[in-house]
Design an enzyme around this catalytic site. Structure first.
Site, PDB file in Angstrom:
ATOM      1  N   GLU A 279      48.983 -40.646 -11.058  1.00 49.12           N
ATOM      2  CA  GLU A 279      47.518 -40.799 -11.169  1.00 49.12           C
ATOM      3  C   GLU A 279      47.156 -41.737 -12.316  1.00 49.12           C
ATOM      4  O   GLU A 279      46.243 -42.557 -12.195  1.00 49.12           O
ATOM      5  CB  GLU A 279      46.840 -39.432 -11.383  1.00 49.12           C
ATOM      6  CG  GLU A 279      47.047 -38.437 -10.244  1.00 49.12           C
ATOM      7  CD  GLU A 279      46.533 -38.954  -8.910  1.00 49.12           C
ATOM      8  OE1 GLU A 279      45.499 -39.643  -8.900  1.00 49.12           O
ATOM      9  OE2 GLU A 279      47.170 -38.685  -7.881  1.00 49.12           O
ATOM     10  N   ASP A 360      53.312 -45.257  -7.703  1.00 46.94           N
ATOM     11  CA  ASP A 360      54.632 -44.604  -7.710  1.00 46.94           C
ATOM     12  C   ASP A 360      55.590 -45.346  -8.639  1.00 46.94           C
ATOM     13  O   ASP A 360      56.344 -44.723  -9.391  1.00 46.94           O
ATOM     14  CB  ASP A 360      55.230 -44.583  -6.293  1.00 46.94           C
ATOM     15  CG  ASP A 360      54.676 -43.434  -5.449  1.00 46.94           C
ATOM     16  OD1 ASP A 360      53.988 -42.562  -6.001  1.00 46.94           O
ATOM     17  OD2 ASP A 360      54.950 -43.427  -4.223  1.00 46.94           O
TER      18      ASP A 360
HETATM   19 ZN    ZN Z   1      47.881 -42.080  -5.456  1.00 52.36          ZN
END
Ligand code: ZN
Length: 415
Positions: A279, A360
């Site tokens: 996030e 990611d």
């Molecule tokens: Zn995401």
């Protein structure tokens, strides 16, 4: 038949059939892969969980197909079926024709009709599908209280905005759409600021994160990422559903980090850290701003188009309406626009999936990629997300890349 009636019907038919075809493909693909867990997940996800995900996906997709049909029927009824014209005539008996109140009454009544049609689908989704698969935790009382609050919030925000738009359209001449765009941008920014700080409290409770060791772990991650937040909170997401999530809210000084209680109870601290690092990646890579910039650019083009259409008589008559005016143009335009923009969905989804891969990769640098993989596998299993989506359906709809390709990339990024 007017040429634009033919274009509208062709676009409506094409989009509806495309959506139904994608749903059918998705269900067939998921069901065909129901009896074997994909090899890369066979050690981590039991067959029963995989089958539950297949049944859950099929049930939701079937309901979605019915919603597609209902939406197409509603759109036809409102336009060529004459319902919009009927509503406009009915309100003219009470309010001054073409006035602001008449315009707002027309638009609000269309919004109410479409909410009433959505209601049985929402009830079925929550109390039949979500309940059958063990996700639903909301009660009928809470469901309707939420609905009432959403309606109040919608009215509080949208009626003044609508009034502003109608006023600008009436007073600002041919370039009204530029003023309307500036108003829209300012409105979106204010809502972006107020939603996470004020409105969200109408729906959920937030408490400071109690767990001291988890808190110090997260604070360590925030320092490492150079991120200053206004606090770490746990939200009572379990009040409504057992689906889990983590998000950040706000921008500037209002930044808060919010973890769903369902996530905190299910994941281990290192996994929570990895999810949060993902996030933070969205934030650090400015994904929210990029998306907003793109949306603002698109809305300028959209309002320009509306500014052009509003003066064409055929735009109204070809859609089954003879009363011309600002409110009628607004409601017609925003009702039919999705029929024409749906084929662009894969582009928006592709853009979003690219951001997920980037976040990611950021998480893999700031935390341990293996923890993120473990967290993703747990979340896929807990949320009964399918591991075997139809590739074309996924290309149209999925804001997140399929589990297998996300995890494969993360495994390459492990250090
Ligand atoms: Zn995401």
């Amino acid at each position: 038949m007017h040429w634009f009636t033919a274009v509208f019907l062709a676009a409506l038919g094409f989009t509806a059939l495309l959506q139904l075809w994608l749903s059918q493909r998705h269900i067939r693909h998921v069901v065909a892969n129901r009896n074997a867990v994909p090899a890369e997940f066979s050690a981590s996800i039991p067959l029963a969980a995989h089958q539950k995900a297949a049944d859950y996906t099929a049930a939701r997709t079937r309901l979605g197909a019915l919603e597609t049909l209902a939406a197409a029927a509603l759109l036809l009824g409102l336009t060529l079926g004459g319902v919009l014209q009927f509503l406009s005539d009915a309100w003219e008996r009470i309010f001054e024709a073409g006035g602001y109140v008449h315009g707002i009454a027309l638009i609000v009544s269309v919004a109410l009709i479409s909410s009433v049609i959505d209601l049985p689908f929402a009830l079925y989704r929550t109390f039949v599908i979500e309940a059958r698969f063990g996700f639903n935790r909301t009660s009928l009382a809470l469901f309707f209280a939420d609905l009432a609050k959403q309606a109040a919030l919608g009215a509080l925000l949208l009626v003044p905005l609508l009034f502003c738009f109608l006023w600008l359209m009436t007073r600002m001449g041919a370039m009204w759409w530029v003023y309307a765009w500036a108003t829209w941008v300012a409105f979106s920014l204010v809502v972006q600021f107020l939603y996470p700080t004020v409105f969200v409290r109408w729906f959920n409770k937030f408490s400071p994160l109690e767990d001291a060791s988890l808190r110090s772990r997260i604070e360590g991650l925030l320092t490492k990422c150079g991120f200053r937040s206004r606090g770490l909170f746990v939200m009572d997401g379990s009040k409504r559903s057992s689906h889990g999530n983590a998000y950040f809210t706000g921008f500037g000084v209002a930044k808060r980090i919010v973890l769903f209680d369902t996530l905190v109870s299910r994941l281990d601290p290192p996994e929570i850290e990895a999810v949060l690092a993902h996030e933070l990646g969205h934030f650090s890579l400015r994904h929210v701003w990029k998306r907003m910039g793109l949306a603002f650019g698109a809305s300028l083009a959209i309002l320009w188009l509306l500014g052009w259409l509003i003066g064409r008589e055929w735009f109204y008559t070809a859609l089954g309406v003879h009363t011309q005016g600002t409110a009628m143009a607004l409601v017609l335009f925003f009702m039919i626009a999705p029929v024409f923009t749906f084929p662009l969905h894969p582009l928006a989804s592709l853009y979003s999936r690219r951001h997920e891969f980037e976040a990611d990769a950021y998480a893999a640098r700031q935390a341990d990629a293996r923890d993120l993989v473990r967290a993703l596998v747990k979340l896929y299993e807990d949320n009964a997300s399918t591991l075997t989506p139809d590739p074309l359906h996924s290309a149209f709809y999925d804001s997140h890349p399929p589990a297998a390709s996300r995890i494969a990339r993360l495994q390459m990024q492990q250090t």
